[in-house]
Design a protein around this motif. Structure first.
Motif, PDB file in Angstrom:
ATOM      1  N   PRO A 270      40.437  27.230  65.672  1.00  0.00           N
ATOM      2  CA  PRO A 270      40.568  29.171  66.256  1.00  0.00           C
ATOM      3  C   PRO A 270      41.369  29.099  65.138  1.00  0.00           C
TER       4      PRO A 270
ATOM      5  N   SER B 175      40.343  30.324  61.781  1.00  0.00           N
ATOM      6  CA  SER B 175      39.137  31.283  61.568  1.00  0.00           C
ATOM      7  C   SER B 175      40.078  32.348  60.447  1.00  0.00           C
TER       8      SER B 175
ATOM      9  N   GLN C 263      38.441  31.361  57.277  1.00  0.00           N
ATOM     10  CA  GLN C 263      37.123  31.441  57.387  1.00  0.00           C
ATOM     11  C   GLN C 263      36.979  33.072  57.099  1.00  0.00           C
TER      12      GLN C 263
END
Length: 171
Positions: A141, A144, A147
């Motif tokens: 996480p 993230s 991304q």
């Protein structure tokens, strides 16, 4: 002193969220009644059946029994005792609150079907005991945000990321 053995049906509410005594189930009581100066001392042992579910896998538990000991002094009606002390009413006493307290306090807070129960998958709810190799591919996480910055997977970021990073650095 008297010794008494009784089989009585279980009252309601002898339970916690995940385990308890089914209402109406037979309770085995072994009581010892002793006359003392202030009233009647009741000592006893209760054996109760338990029903519930495993907190890890939510499967029903195998049949179990719980044995608890309890003791309470029931004072005579005319005795000067605390207000909330249990009292005799004639020759009768109410054992239900004492028994309920003893049983509920002895119940396990987190009952499990087996000590090595795998439980449920946190992602999809699959039983981990049925599929011990069960896994999910998840990204860390902490990555993230990157991304989202590169519009998808990290493979695309490798191809286009260098030029975008150069553009952002120049600005």
């Amino acid at each position: 002193m008297r010794k008494v053995s009784l089989d009585v049906p279980a009252p309601a509410d002898m339970k916690i969220e995940v385990i308890g005594v089914p209402e109406g189930a037979p309770l085995e009581l072994g009581l010892r009644l002793e006359a003392v100066m202030d009233g009647v001392l009741v000592s006893g042992v209760a054996t109760v059946p338990l029903a519930g579910e495993c907190v890890r896998c939510l499967e029903p538990l195998a049949e179990r029994e719980l044995t608890v000991e309890f003791q309470e002094l029931y004072v005579y009606p005319d005795e000067d005792a605390e207000e909330d002390a249990p009292r005799l009413v004639g020759d009768l006493f109410d054992l239900e609150p004492v028994l309920r307290d003893a049983v509920v306090l002895a119940l396990p807070l987190s009952p499990v079907c087996r000590e090595d129960c795998g439980g449920l998958c946190l992602e999809c709810g699959a039983l981990l005991d049925e599929d011990p190799g069960h896994t999910h591919e998840t990204a860390d996480p902490r990555w993230s945000a990157l991304q989202g910055l590169f519009g998808g997977s990290t493979a695309e970021a490798d191809d286009n990321g260098a030029s975008r990073a150069d553009e952002n650095q120049e600005k």
